[in-house]
Design a protein around this motif. Structure first.
Motif, PDB file in Angstrom:
ATOM      1  N   GLY A  48       0.783  -1.230   0.000  1.00  0.00           N
ATOM      2  CA  GLY A  48       0.000   0.000   0.000  1.00  0.00           C
ATOM      3  C   GLY A  48       0.812   1.276   0.000  1.00  0.00           C
ATOM      4  O   GLY A  48       0.253   2.367   0.070  1.00  0.00           O
ATOM      5  N   LYS A  82      -3.865  -3.702  -9.933  1.00  0.00           N
ATOM      6  CA  LYS A  82      -4.522  -3.614  -8.622  1.00  0.00           C
ATOM      7  C   LYS A  82      -5.972  -3.174  -8.815  1.00  0.00           C
ATOM      8  O   LYS A  82      -6.262  -2.349  -9.687  1.00  0.00           O
ATOM      9  N   ASP A  85     -10.605  -0.839  -5.281  1.00  0.00           N
ATOM     10  CA  ASP A  85     -10.690  -0.722  -3.818  1.00  0.00           C
ATOM     11  C   ASP A  85      -9.309  -0.604  -3.196  1.00  0.00           C
ATOM     12  O   ASP A  85      -9.086   0.217  -2.310  1.00  0.00           O
ATOM     13  N   PHE A  86      -8.382  -1.439  -3.653  1.00  0.00           N
ATOM     14  CA  PHE A  86      -7.018  -1.384  -3.146  1.00  0.00           C
ATOM     15  C   PHE A  86      -6.401  -0.007  -3.416  1.00  0.00           C
ATOM     16  O   PHE A  86      -5.817   0.607  -2.527  1.00  0.00           O
ATOM     17  N   ARG A  88      -7.923   2.847  -4.040  1.00  0.00           N
ATOM     18  CA  ARG A  88      -8.618   3.894  -3.283  1.00  0.00           C
ATOM     19  C   ARG A  88      -8.165   3.911  -1.824  1.00  0.00           C
ATOM     20  O   ARG A  88      -7.915   4.972  -1.257  1.00  0.00           O
ATOM     21  N   ARG A  89      -8.050   2.722  -1.222  1.00  0.00           N
ATOM     22  CA  ARG A  89      -7.597   2.636   0.177  1.00  0.00           C
ATOM     23  C   ARG A  89      -6.194   3.215   0.342  1.00  0.00           C
ATOM     24  O   ARG A  89      -5.815   3.627   1.438  1.00  0.00           O
ATOM     25  N   ASN A  90      -5.432   3.232  -0.733  1.00  0.00           N
ATOM     26  CA  ASN A  90      -4.044   3.698  -0.673  1.00  0.00           C
ATOM     27  C   ASN A  90      -3.831   4.998  -1.443  1.00  0.00           C
ATOM     28  O   ASN A  90      -2.724   5.285  -1.897  1.00  0.00           O
ATOM     29  N   ASP A  91      -4.918   5.771  -1.554  1.00  0.00           N
ATOM     30  CA  ASP A  91      -4.871   7.121  -2.142  1.00  0.00           C
ATOM     31  C   ASP A  91      -4.308   7.144  -3.562  1.00  0.00           C
ATOM     32  O   ASP A  91      -3.431   7.959  -3.887  1.00  0.00           O
ATOM     33  N   THR A  93      -5.462   6.045  -7.975  1.00  0.00           N
ATOM     34  CA  THR A  93      -6.540   5.686  -8.899  1.00  0.00           C
ATOM     35  C   THR A  93      -5.948   5.112 -10.184  1.00  0.00           C
ATOM     36  O   THR A  93      -4.760   5.305 -10.476  1.00  0.00           O
TER      37      THR A  93
END
Length: 125
Positions: A48, A82, A85-86, A88-91, A93
């Motif tokens: 991440g 990736k 969701d992965f 997005r969770r890690n800022d 796109t």
């Protein structure tokens, strides 16, 4: 084109462009490449730490060095795989992946591939 279709398209496009870039850079067909030097960056992505990994990769990148350019291309290919969701969770796109890959192409002298991406994108719509 729906949001999901567009993001899948971005992933496909990056994968295909990496293959084209590999062929242009090394003058041979892309089959599969395992780069141990990228393991560190892939691990960072998987944990991440995407922005930090990208910053480290690009910090001293020699855009005239074919091996370094290809390593960066494989970095973006790995990142494009990736899910949303992965990212997005890690800022991050899919659009940022595409932007980073386009910047790599431009800075390394492969602007023609950027135009090709644009033409393919228009045909898909």
């Amino acid at each position: 084109m729906g949001v999901v279709d567009e993001k899948d398209y971005i992933m496909r496009m990056i994968k295909e462009m990496v293959q084209v870039l590999f062929s242009l850079v090394f003058g041979k067909k892309y089959v599969s490449v395992e780069l141990d030097t990228l393991k560190y960056f892939f691990d960072m992505i998987d944990q991440g730490d995407i922005n930090e990994a990208e910053n480290l990769l690009l910090e001293d990148l020699d855009y005239t060095n074919k091996e370094e350019v290809m390593a960066a291309a494989f970095f973006y290919q790995h990142l494009s795989q990736k899910d949303d969701d992965f990212l997005r969770r890690n800022d991050y796109t899919k659009e940022e992946v595409l932007f980073g890959f386009k910047q790599l192409l431009e800075k390394s002298g492969y602007k023609d591939l950027i135009r090709l991406i644009g033409r393919v994108d228009e045909e898909e719509r």
